[in-house]
Write a protein that holds these residues in place. Structure first.
Motif, PDB file in Angstrom:
ATOM      1  N   UNK B 136       0.834  -1.203   0.000  1.00 45.77           N
ATOM      2  CA  UNK B 136       0.000   0.000   0.000  1.00 45.77           C
ATOM      3  C   UNK B 136       0.872   1.257   0.000  1.00 45.77           C
ATOM      4  N   UNK B 137       0.207   2.428   0.096  1.00 46.50           N
ATOM      5  CA  UNK B 137       0.976   3.683   0.120  1.00 46.50           C
ATOM      6  C   UNK B 137       0.608   4.522   1.334  1.00 46.50           C
ATOM      7  N   UNK B 138       0.860   4.012   2.515  1.00 49.24           N
ATOM      8  CA  UNK B 138       0.480   4.766   3.712  1.00 49.24           C
ATOM      9  C   UNK B 138       1.494   5.855   4.059  1.00 49.24           C
ATOM     10  N   UNK B 139       1.115   6.733   4.977  1.00 46.04           N
ATOM     11  CA  UNK B 139       2.096   7.652   5.555  1.00 46.04           C
ATOM     12  C   UNK B 139       3.037   6.810   6.410  1.00 46.04           C
ATOM     13  N   UNK B 157       9.383  14.347  14.845  1.00 47.16           N
ATOM     14  CA  UNK B 157       9.616  12.913  14.678  1.00 47.16           C
ATOM     15  C   UNK B 157       8.710  12.359  13.588  1.00 47.16           C
ATOM     16  N   UNK B 158       9.276  11.554  12.691  1.00 49.22           N
ATOM     17  CA  UNK B 158       8.440  10.957  11.641  1.00 49.22           C
ATOM     18  C   UNK B 158       7.751   9.674  12.072  1.00 49.22           C
ATOM     19  N   UNK B 159       7.982   9.209  13.291  1.00 49.10           N
ATOM     20  CA  UNK B 159       7.323   7.986  13.717  1.00 49.10           C
ATOM     21  C   UNK B 159       7.742   7.566  15.102  1.00 49.10           C
ATOM     22  N   UNK B 160       7.059   6.540  15.604  1.00 49.48           N
ATOM     23  CA  UNK B 160       7.337   6.075  16.966  1.00 49.48           C
ATOM     24  C   UNK B 160       8.015   4.721  16.989  1.00 49.48           C
ATOM     25  N   UNK B 184      11.342   4.415  18.894  1.00 49.64           N
ATOM     26  CA  UNK B 184      11.775   3.055  19.158  1.00 49.64           C
ATOM     27  C   UNK B 184      12.214   2.445  17.825  1.00 49.64           C
ATOM     28  N   UNK B 221       7.190  -5.850   1.526  1.00 53.98           N
ATOM     29  CA  UNK B 221       5.852  -5.294   1.387  1.00 53.98           C
ATOM     30  C   UNK B 221       5.541  -4.385   2.566  1.00 53.98           C
ATOM     31  N   UNK B 225      -3.396   1.465   5.414  1.00 56.89           N
ATOM     32  CA  UNK B 225      -4.037   2.353   4.453  1.00 56.89           C
ATOM     33  C   UNK B 225      -3.669   3.804   4.751  1.00 56.89           C
ATOM     34  N   UNK B 226      -3.913   4.234   5.973  1.00 54.55           N
ATOM     35  CA  UNK B 226      -3.651   5.632   6.313  1.00 54.55           C
ATOM     36  C   UNK B 226      -2.193   5.773   6.773  1.00 54.55           C
ATOM     37  N   UNK B 227      -1.903   5.026   7.834  1.00 55.58           N
ATOM     38  CA  UNK B 227      -0.554   5.038   8.399  1.00 55.58           C
ATOM     39  C   UNK B 227       0.006   3.629   8.284  1.00 55.58           C
ATOM     40  N   UNK B 253       5.158   1.579  12.724  1.00 53.49           N
ATOM     41  CA  UNK B 253       4.426   2.691  12.110  1.00 53.49           C
ATOM     42  C   UNK B 253       5.306   3.492  11.152  1.00 53.49           C
TER      43      UNK B 253
END
Lengths: 599, 425, 121
Positions: B136-139, B157-160, B184, B221, B225-227, B253
């Motif tokens: 998919x193409x999530x954030x 921060x771009x993610x956790x 993390x 892969x 969907x969203x994230x 994430x």
């Protein structure tokens, strides 16, 4: 093929697990199949191509449920009590074309779409070809709509200021001895396709397409073929509809409908959405893969949609030097055979598209791509263009076609329900047909409405939509003037596509506003290039936050919940500090572990 | 409008470490220099490289990337090099007198003339789809460089919960940076059988924080969907193809990619510069002049370097040569000699030598695979002109050698070889 | 990897990244192998007794053109204090222009080490 024969065919294939009944208006399939492909096969087995009596399939696959539509999380009362003359469900190219054509009339038009933007399903996930209609069987509705739509494209795109190139298309043949037969077929082609067909010798073909494969001995050239940016057109149609008085409500999903029975006819009384209950005079179903669900809500289910997905690869602009138009080689296939038609397409934006394949799927919104799709498409189209290399791929995408079992469009009034009109089963060549579908539905809708109100023309209708300026296509003098008037056009944000800050702000300030990274990307292309937003992504996020006065972590990629950033750095430092201490020397753990891992 | 166009001896495109060095050295040769940078500040990617370890060769100090760039910027401030930031070279045309550049800036559209050009346009990162990651193409799927920009420039921060694909230095540095700022890092995955980054970065960025490194494994892969909700990782065979049945789902994430850098040469190509298939940068001579006279290339646009010190060195070389070219065109050239290698080399720069050459000629090369004790030799007309033993060679580590120009006077080509060295020194 | 066989380390002093083996002899003397230069020995010694690292990060500024300033320690601090150091730097706000190399904070986390600006502001 009568009912008995259909049942016999089913029994022969599925040993009695699938039943067919004639319920008067349609054939109803029930029972179970072991795979979704088989469930689809059952439908196709019984369907008559282009038949008006449709297959409605309730064949299930044990253990495999049809996923429910993904709904917006948002709920409010924005639309509560709205009483539009016309409610259009679906903001794809079909729905937006309908809205735009209807806005020529003095009507209260409301278009709803469950997504955060228009053109998020099939309308942004296709190859953008405007088809001459070569492989469509004459007699099908989609043939008529294709050719009609094709003939309107030049005027429509010029009015809407959407780039459209009538490049023509080469259908190449491997066997030279086919040439006389194909020459004989030209008069027939000319009667059935949009534009004209011409036989082109190998040497003439190579004058236009020098890099076409040596396998191509000659070609049929169809001058009616063209290229358009499918989401660009959809957005333009939507904006023009709004400019002429229509309303578009996004993040708005139709959840249910209330119907009432009058003299044996069903009427839609109200339509419940997550943003309030709407009371439309008539409803237009342009819901794509969900058209069957909408029909069912309206009590008007007489067809079924079986989603079929296809994946295209997008190649770097560098590859564009190998192709000037659109070409494909007849009689080539990948090993698995899951490709359908398609070709090598030079896009209006200067890229190259390869694909698509065709795979039946139970999932209407699973846009995930898979390795096999790309491999198959390359295997197949490598015959037409030896220059094709997966190394030129910059990205890929999957779209889902809303096919009926009859593989034809449904453009007609409801059969059971009196105030619904369907534009359903709109798969390829739906993009080509969209302008015609818009006109056809306008006519049906105005006729239907005229029973309860007088429909007058909208005297203020302006067919022309101004496009967002494209500084990079301007003359140096014009560009200089533009930047002098607004310095934002002189700040280049996306270097691959040479997009300025001014254009990004323009995209956010249109009549159909947009505030997501992907929405801006579809409108003015930052991030569409070879670095895929690696450089400009953070800048676009910054511009959105500034323009909307929101914190950076609220900026979304696209969908609700697709925020790009998770918060300010260091916010979880407590946690980090602990880890840091935990990674300390005692018993030498980290060194041992780490050392062991990579040696 | 180009009648009033200003004229420069040397125009440097790109204000990163290569461009800064090129502008300064061209200026030192007495050239009238224009430096163009498309961002609002000079420094290029070093602006976001807050980690240290830069400049050991040049300054003998462990500077941070920002400090390294700042040293050059301070030096630049003392010159009369004309700097245009937030300026984009949209088009460059070759003219009889040199080059005509069309510049886009917020102050307007402008054309300038330049006798020579130094292309210091750096490189870009390969993306998820360019390494065949499907789904998919999530954030939450981004390159290490973008992640670095978000954290170090925007403070976000771009993610956790992050998975990092690729054990190149940027990937390793980001693993540490994310951890220090509270994210993390679940693990670093590398399709190759050995890490791509420097060993010391494995140690101080992963081992220090107990971050696992998974070799011969790659992400195939992405899901969500969203994230991003997770990634599928698979073991890969020697040819780096995923092995069916080894798929493993890792909930996360964020996926950060450090899967390779590609020299940016779109401007160069638009000018007809020939691009090497091995380096993805322009073919060049020992002065880093490309196949188009008057156009020079340096830094990561020429080939991807692992040390900034070498980037600056190539910038200086190119800047100096561009200034000389602007002053007097080419000196008389006797001949051009091709530089060839056996297949043990990943690549070598330069791709040819224009004779006569001055002093000693530096060569930069990478091995095609990891080797133990190896002897590198060079021959010209059957005569050995160079021989050196390396204790070990690894593809991620670029090596530099120098050959005296006096030895390179033959008919050519100059042939490099690698062989196993069995003799202990 | 017990103490007799020694500990595998990778020297982080320069990009060479020498693979070290550091063993504490019975006499309490450290023997280091694998290092190409003297600095490797010193590194191993520290690594086994009190590992230290330099710390680089960014601190908040009040300038919208550059909201975060890159900084680094002007020496190495004990590894175990990095968490405390980051916490201390989290509350720093720079409100005046600085030149690269100027001190931002003294005595970070009680280590006696200063934090300096790694860029002009």
């Amino acid at each position: 093929m009568n009912l008995k024969k259909k049942q016999q065919k089913l029994d022969a294939r599925f040993s009695g697990s699938i039943r067919i009944e004639d319920s008067g208006e349609y054939f109803h399939l029930t029972g179970t199949a072991s795979t979704w492909e088989e469930a689809v096969e059952a439908g196709l087995l019984c369907a008559e191509k282009g038949g008006l009596k449709h297959i409605v399939s309730d064949v299930t696959v044990p253990g495999q449920e049809k996923p429910a539509p993904i709904l917006p999380k948002l709920t409010d009362k924005t639309l509560e009590g709205r009483t539009p003359d016309i409610l259009i469900i679906g903001g794809g190219v079909t729905g937006c074309a309908i809205a735009r054509e209807l806005s020529k009339n003095k009507l209260d038009i409301l278009l709803v779409d469950k997504e955060y933007d228009v053109a998020l399903h099939a309308s942004s996930r296709n190859d953008g070809m405007v088809h001459p209609g070569i492989d469509i069987t004459p007699g099908l509705l989609k043939k008529k709509m294709n050719n009609w739509g094709n003939s309107i494209y030049d005027k429509l795109c010029s009015d809407l200021n959407v780039p459209f190139e009538r490049t023509g298309q080469y259908l190449c043949f491997k066997k030279g001895w086919y040439l006389p037969f194909m020459t004989l077929s030209v008069p027939y082609c000319n009667m059935t396709v949009a534009g004209k067909a011409h036989v082109v010798t190998g040497s003439k073909l190579r004058k236009v397409e020098p890099d076409v494969s040596p396998e191509a001995k000659f070609a049929l050239y169809f001058d009616g073929a063209g290229m358009v940016c499918p989401y660009g057109l959809t957005i333009a149609l939507a904006e023009n509809a709004i400019d002429n008085g229509a309303q578009i409500s996004l993040d708005t999903a139709v959840l249910s409908m209330e119907t009432e029975e009058n003299d044996g006819k069903t009427t839609i009384k109200s339509v419940t959405t997550n943003r309030g209950v709407i009371y439309p005079k008539i409803v237009i179903n342009a819901a794509g893969v969900f058209a069957e669900d909408i029909a069912q809500m309206a009590g008007d289910r007489f067809f079924s949609i079986h989603p079929r997905k296809g994946t295209n690869a997008i190649l770097d602009k560098k590859a564009r030097r190998h192709i000037n138009t659109i070409y494909s080689l007849m009689g080539t296939q990948s090993k698995t055979g899951h490709t359908k038609g398609g070709g090598i397409v030079g896009t209006v934006d200067g890229n190259v598209l390869i694909g698509p394949d065709a795979i039946e799927t139970i999932e209407k919104e699973d846009f995930a791509t898979h390795k096999d799709s790309i491999q198959n498409s390359f295997e197949k189209h490598n015959h037409a263009g030896k220059w094709l290399t997966t190394g030129d791929i910059i990205t890929y995408f999957t779209g889902i076609r809303a096919a009926t079992y009859e593989e034809d469009f449904i453009i007609e009034n409801g059969r059971f329900t009196s105030n619904i009109i369907h534009a359903a089963g709109i798969q390829s060549p739906g993009l080509t047909a969209a302008p015609a579908i818009g006109l056809a539905i306008e006519e049906l809708a105005c006729k239907m409405l005229s029973k309860q109100m007088t429909v007058e023309p909208n005297e203020n209708f302006n067919p022309v939509r101004q496009a967002i300026v494209k500084p990079k296509e301007m003359s140096d003098e014009d560009r200089e003037k533009l930047i002098a008037a607004n310095p934002d056009y002189g700040i280049i944000v996306c270097r691959c596509e040479e997009v300025s800050k001014g254009e990004i702000l323009d995209a956010m300030r249109r009549s159909l506003p947009c505030d997501t990274v992907d929405g801006i990307k579809r409108r003015v292309r930052p991030g569409m290039g070879r670095c895929q937003g690696g450089f400009c992504g953070p800048h676009v996020v910054n511009i959105i936050a500034e323009e909307k006065h929101i914190p950076l972590q609220q900026v979304r990629k696209g969908y609700e919940g697709s925020e790009i950033l998770t918060g300010e750095k260091g916010a979880a430092q407590e946690n980090g500090a602990e880890q840091e201490n935990g990674a300390e020397q005692e018993n030498g753990t980290p060194q041992e572990k780490g050392g062991g891992r990579h040696e | 409008m180009n009648k009033n166009a200003k004229t420069y001896d040397v125009t440097v495109i790109g204000g990163g470490p290569a461009g800064l060095a090129a502008a300064i050295s061209a200026h030192e040769q007495g050239a009238h220099v224009l430096l163009i940078e498309r961002e609002d500040r000079l420094g290029g990617v070093l602006k976001q490289c807050i980690h240290d370890g830069f400049g050991l060769l040049r300054f003998g100090e462990k500077l941070s990337g920002c400090e390294y760039a700042t040293r050059f910027m301070h030096k630049l401030e003392e010159t009369d090099v004309e700097v245009r930031a937030l300026t984009f070279a949209s088009r460059i045309e070759k003219t009889d007198e040199g080059f005509l550049l069309s510049l886009i800036q917020s102050s307007g559209f402008e054309q300038v003339k330049s006798k020579s050009l130094v292309l210091a346009t750096g490189c870009r990162e390969r993306t998820a789809r360019q390494v065949a990651i499907h789904g998919t193409r999530p954030a939450g799927v981004l390159t290490a460089g973008s992640a670095q920009y978000y954290i170090n420039i925007l403070g976000q921060l771009p993610g956790k919960n992050c998975v990092i694909l690729g054990s190149g230095d940027i990937g390793l540095i980001m693993a540490r940076r994310l951890t220090l700022e509270g994210a993390n890092v679940l693990g670093v995955y590398e399709a190759k059988a050995e890490p791509s980054g420097l060993m010391r970065n494995i140690y101080q960025c992963l081992v220090d924080f107990d971050i696992p490194l998974h070799l011969s494994k790659t992400v195939t892969e992405v899901h969500g969907r969203e994230r991003l909700t997770g990634v599928t990782v698979s073991a890969v065979d020697e040819r780096m193809n995923p092995i069916p049945g080894t798929e493993e789902y890792i909930p996360c994430d964020t996926l950060i990619l450090s899967v390779g850098l590609i020299p940016e040469n779109e401007l160069a190509e638009s000018l007809g510069v020939k691009i090497s298939r091995a380096t993805k940068g322009p073919e060049c001579n020992q002065d880093y002049e490309t196949t188009v006279p008057g156009i020079f290339s340096c830094g990561n646009a020429l080939h991807v370097n692992d040390l900034v010190d070498y980037v600056s060195e190539s910038g200086e070389n190119a800047g100096r040569a561009a200034a000389a070219y602007a002053k007097s065109g080419h000196e008389h050239r006797l001949k051009s000699v091709e530089v060839k290698t056996d297949k043990n080399f990943g690549y070598i720069v330069p791709s040819h030598i224009d004779l006569p050459a001055k002093d000693s000629v530096p060569f930069f090369f990478r091995t095609s695979k990891t080797r133990g004790r190896t002897r590198v030799k060079a021959f010209m007309d059957g005569k050995e002109v160079f021989s050196k033993v390396f204790a070990g060679l690894r593809p991620p580590e670029m090596e530099k050698i120098e050959i005296e120009a006096a030895k390179l006077q033959g008919a050519g080509p100059l042939q490099f070889t690698m062989e196993v060295d069995e003799h202990e020194q | 990897m017990n103490s007799k066989e020694g500990k595998e380390l990778i020297c982080i002093v320069c990009p060479n990244g020498c693979r070290l083996n550091a063993a504490m002899g019975e006499d309490g003397q450290l023997s280091v192998t694998g290092n190409k230069c003297k600095r490797g020995e010193k590194f191993a010694q520290a690594e086994l007794t009190n590992p230290t690292r330099s710390l680089t990060t960014t601190v908040r500024t009040s300038f919208s053109t550059m909201p975060w300033l890159p900084v680094r320690t002007d020496g190495e601090i004990p590894k175990k204090l990095i968490g405390d150091a980051l916490k201390e730097l989290q509350s720093v706000l720079i409100e005046k222009n600085l030149r690269c190399g100027e001190v931002v904070l003294t005595d970070l986390a009680g280590t006696g080490i200063n934090v300096i600006a790694a860029s002009d502001l």
